[in-house]
Design a protein around this motif. Structure first.
Motif, mmCIF file in Angstrom:
data_model
loop_
_atom_site.group_PDB
_atom_site.id
_atom_site.type_symbol
_atom_site.label_atom_id
_atom_site.label_comp_id
_atom_site.label_asym_id
_atom_site.label_seq_id
_atom_site.Cartn_x
_atom_site.Cartn_y
_atom_site.Cartn_z
ATOM 1 N N LEU A 1 0.827 -1.205 0.000
ATOM 2 C CA LEU A 1 0.000 0.000 0.000
ATOM 3 C C LEU A 1 0.865 1.260 0.000
ATOM 4 N N SER A 2 2.000 1.218 0.702
ATOM 5 C CA SER A 2 2.864 2.405 0.735
ATOM 6 C C SER A 2 3.460 2.684 -0.646
ATOM 7 N N ILE A 3 3.693 1.623 -1.438
ATOM 8 C CA ILE A 3 4.193 1.794 -2.809
ATOM 9 C C ILE A 3 3.074 2.276 -3.726
ATOM 10 N N LEU A 4 1.923 1.632 -3.623
ATOM 11 C CA LEU A 4 0.793 1.972 -4.497
ATOM 12 C C LEU A 4 0.270 3.381 -4.237
ATOM 13 N N ALA A 5 0.438 3.873 -2.988
ATOM 14 C CA ALA A 5 -0.097 5.190 -2.618
ATOM 15 C C ALA A 5 0.646 6.338 -3.297
ATOM 16 N N GLU A 6 1.935 6.129 -3.594
ATOM 17 C CA GLU A 6 2.751 7.263 -4.059
ATOM 18 C C GLU A 6 2.258 7.850 -5.385
ATOM 19 N N PRO A 7 2.043 7.042 -6.446
ATOM 20 C CA PRO A 7 1.512 7.629 -7.688
ATOM 21 C C PRO A 7 0.095 8.194 -7.524
ATOM 22 N N VAL A 8 -0.706 7.558 -6.654
ATOM 23 C CA VAL A 8 -2.074 8.055 -6.429
ATOM 24 C C VAL A 8 -2.033 9.447 -5.806
ATOM 25 N N LEU A 9 -1.158 9.618 -4.807
ATOM 26 C CA LEU A 9 -1.063 10.920 -4.130
ATOM 27 C C LEU A 9 -0.405 11.977 -5.022
ATOM 28 N N ALA A 10 0.428 11.537 -5.957
ATOM 29 C CA ALA A 10 0.991 12.489 -6.933
ATOM 30 C C ALA A 10 -0.131 13.043 -7.808
ATOM 31 N N ASP A 11 -1.123 12.198 -8.091
ATOM 32 C CA ASP A 11 -2.242 12.602 -8.940
ATOM 33 C C ASP A 11 -3.341 13.316 -8.145
ATOM 34 N N GLN A 12 -3.507 12.906 -6.879
ATOM 35 C CA GLN A 12 -4.543 13.514 -6.013
ATOM 36 C C GLN A 12 -3.912 13.967 -4.699
ATOM 37 N N PRO A 13 -3.193 15.072 -4.711
ATOM 38 C CA PRO A 13 -2.512 15.525 -3.494
ATOM 39 C C PRO A 13 -3.491 15.700 -2.325
ATOM 40 N N GLY A 14 -3.065 15.267 -1.154
ATOM 41 C CA GLY A 14 -3.882 15.449 0.050
ATOM 42 C C GLY A 14 -5.002 14.442 0.226
ATOM 43 N N GLN B 1 2.819 1.209 11.579
ATOM 44 C CA GLN B 1 2.894 2.655 11.775
ATOM 45 C C GLN B 1 3.706 3.294 10.649
ATOM 46 N N ALA B 2 4.669 2.521 10.107
ATOM 47 C CA ALA B 2 5.500 3.033 9.011
ATOM 48 C C ALA B 2 4.638 3.419 7.800
ATOM 49 N N LEU B 3 3.551 2.686 7.578
ATOM 50 C CA LEU B 3 2.657 3.018 6.455
ATOM 51 C C LEU B 3 1.962 4.351 6.700
ATOM 52 N N TYR B 4 1.401 4.524 7.886
ATOM 53 C CA TYR B 4 0.686 5.786 8.183
ATOM 54 C C TYR B 4 1.643 6.975 8.102
ATOM 55 N N ASP B 5 2.873 6.771 8.593
ATOM 56 C CA ASP B 5 3.878 7.839 8.523
ATOM 57 C C ASP B 5 4.216 8.163 7.065
ATOM 58 N N ARG B 6 4.323 7.105 6.244
ATOM 59 C CA ARG B 6 4.694 7.301 4.838
ATOM 60 C C ARG B 6 3.600 8.047 4.072
ATOM 61 N N ILE B 7 2.344 7.711 4.330
ATOM 62 C CA ILE B 7 1.232 8.407 3.660
ATOM 63 C C ILE B 7 1.271 9.899 4.006
ATOM 64 N N ALA B 8 1.511 10.185 5.298
ATOM 65 C CA ALA B 8 1.581 11.592 5.728
ATOM 66 C C ALA B 8 2.763 12.304 5.066
ATOM 67 N N GLU B 9 3.892 11.607 4.995
ATOM 68 C CA GLU B 9 5.106 12.158 4.380
ATOM 69 C C GLU B 9 4.873 12.493 2.900
ATOM 70 N N LEU B 10 4.037 11.683 2.244
ATOM 71 C CA LEU B 10 3.728 11.910 0.825
ATOM 72 C C LEU B 10 2.631 12.966 0.635
ATOM 73 N N GLY B 11 2.183 13.560 1.769
ATOM 74 C CA GLY B 11 1.176 14.614 1.677
ATOM 75 C C GLY B 11 -0.255 14.105 1.711
ATOM 76 N N GLY B 12 -0.421 12.815 1.994
ATOM 77 C CA GLY B 12 -1.768 12.247 2.080
ATOM 78 C C GLY B 12 -2.326 12.324 3.482
ATOM 79 N N GLU B 13 -3.579 11.939 3.608
ATOM 80 C CA GLU B 13 -4.281 11.938 4.894
ATOM 81 C C GLU B 13 -4.480 10.469 5.307
ATOM 82 N N PRO B 14 -3.599 9.928 6.192
ATOM 83 C CA PRO B 14 -3.766 8.523 6.567
ATOM 84 C C PRO B 14 -4.978 8.332 7.470
#
Length: 461
Positions: A260-273, A284-297
């Motif tokens: 999910l942390s890999i799949l989230a990156e292109p999605v968040l590039a297309d839909q920031p936030g 917890q590393a996943l939730y941190d990564r989503i936040a780091e990519l600008g997403g809302e975990p």
């Protein structure tokens, strides 16, 4: 006419049982009558029907279709395939719901039914309502519906690769002799690169290994294929193709939250936030990564129907569970489809530098327990979790009660929750090192002991 289901067969997310013992053709007929009645009461007239490759699936399909049509609904049979193919049919054909006959990743003597109604998951109270309707014979009659066949597998596979922008990789695939095999054979012909498939022949005895990619032992043949042939990575499916497993080029498992942390990156590039949802078992590393990519975990309850409902409510473009259910609403329909998740993984790896092994290397090192499942009396499983929550909260612990008790400490976190589908408690812990993990597991054991339990032998799925 009335019908009583075996009490163990009406589950939280589906109807499931042992064929000839707790589930049979009478049940399939009653499901058809009840589901058709609900479809008609909602103004609908047509239902798509799919099935997996189990020996009992055709017989159950015949009985289900008879029930649907005798309650005045037309049945559109889409044939043998993975569960997401039925979900796809329900999304694109002019139908008002869908029923999939599948035992998922259960042993060969099981079977069951997964349902969607008017584009939403059908679970929990819906399933209990069907039990009440059957016991009371509360079924509509009327004209007998028509039966038709709609061979949808080619349309489904074509949809999986629509808009494909990934590179050419050397990939190993393991269908586990489950229902995804025929669709996978069609899919790899449409993808660039070199593809090595194993166990794509549908065989309900599952002669090679159990089709559950969340248990590492079931990935042994895929790992060997990838390592022996020097492939880039490997992908595996469960028995009905709605859960994915993966290994990198070194044969290391990429778990559900890591995918999910890999799949989230292109999605968040297309839909920031955007909001990205994961279940309470995720790192917890996943939730941190989503936040780091600008997403809302968003942490949510475990269970594919619960996650799908939460996605609709929040408008999340992507969600996933540790169990390998991955849900894309981004450029797709919002249901869990392991074949589509595999295609999106290829596209994501291409977009993120071309090496799944390198992406795995870059992930923070965490040590965690596998999912620990142990038997507990059905009447105690929810009360025990409440007792643990009460003690922790009175002690001032940092607790999240989204789904059971998830406790954060300086070492990491641990989780204790009751299964919705079995008489088991589920525990998991994650820390930065082995010493921290041992302290977390000791806290779980201490809480269980205070409720008169011990973390006994592991319960199977």
């Amino acid at each position: 006419m009335t019908h009583n289901f075996h009490p163990t067969s009406l589950r939280e997310y589906d109807i499931r049982g042992i064929v000839g013992e707790t589930l049979g053709e009478d049940d399939a007929y009653a499901i058809g009558r009840g589901f058709a009645t609900l479809v008609r009461r909602g103004g609908g007239t047509r239902v798509a029907v799919g099935r997996d490759g189990r020996d009992s699936s055709e017989r159950l399909e015949d009985a289900l279709v008879r029930g649907l049509t005798e309650s005045g609904v037309d049945a559109v049979r889409v044939g043998l395939g993975p569960t997401p193919m039925l979900y796809y049919a329900a999304a694109v054909l002019e139908v008002d719901g869908g029923v999939m006959i599948t035992g998922s990743h259960n042993p060969a003597n099981y079977n069951g039914f997964k349902m969607v109604l008017q584009g939403r998951p059908f679970f929990g109270a819906d399933i209990q309502q069907m039990g009440v309707m059957a016991a009371e014979g509360d079924w509509l009659d009327g004209h007998v519906g028509k039966v038709s066949d709609h061979h949808i597998i080619d349309d489904y596979v074509a949809r999986l690769v629509e808009g494909f922008d990934g590179g050419a990789f050397r990939i190993g695939w393991d269908a586990g002799n489950g229902a995804a095999g025929p669709a996978l054979e069609k899919l790899v012909k449409l993808l660039p690169g070199e593809h090595h498939t194993i166990y794509t022949e549908v065989d309900s005895r599952f002669p090679n290994h159990h089709p559950d990619p969340t248990e590492e032992k079931n990935l042994a043949d895929l790992k060997a294929l990838v390592v022996d042939r020097g492939l880039d990575f490997g992908i595996a499916f469960d028995g009905d193709g709605d859960r994915i497993g993966a290994v990198d080029g070194q044969g290391r498992v990429i778990w559900g939250d890591q995918l999910l942390s890999i799949l989230a990156e292109p999605v968040l590039a297309d839909q920031p936030g955007a909001t990205i949802i994961a279940d309470v078992k995720a790192s917890q590393a996943l939730y941190d990564r989503i936040a780091e990519l600008g997403g809302e975990p968003l942490m949510w309850k475990t269970g594919h129907s619960l996650i799908k409902s939460k996605m609709k409510e929040t408008g999340a473009p992507l969600a996933g569970e540790m169990s390998g259910h991955i849900f894309f609403a981004h450029d797709y329909y919002g249901f869990d489809d392991a074949l589509y998740a595999a295609v999106r993984l290829i596209r994501a790896v291409s977009a993120l530098g071309g090496s799944l092994t390198a992406l795995r290397d870059a992930m923070p090192a965490m040590v965690n327990t596998p999912e620990m499942r142990f038997q507990v009396d059905e009447s105690r499983k929810f009360p025990v979790v409440e007792e643990v929550l009460a003690r922790l909260e009175s002690a001032g612990a940092d607790v999240d009660r989204t789904d059971g008790a998830r406790v954060n400490t300086g070492d990491g976190w641990w989780l204790l929750r009751a299964s919705n589908t079995q008489d088991v408690l589920v525990a998991r812990a994650e820390a930065r090192d082995e010493a921290g993990l041992a302290r977390l597991v000791a806290q779980i054991d201490d809480q269980l002991a205070q409720s008169g339990l011990e973390r006994g032998p592991q319960a199977g799925h």
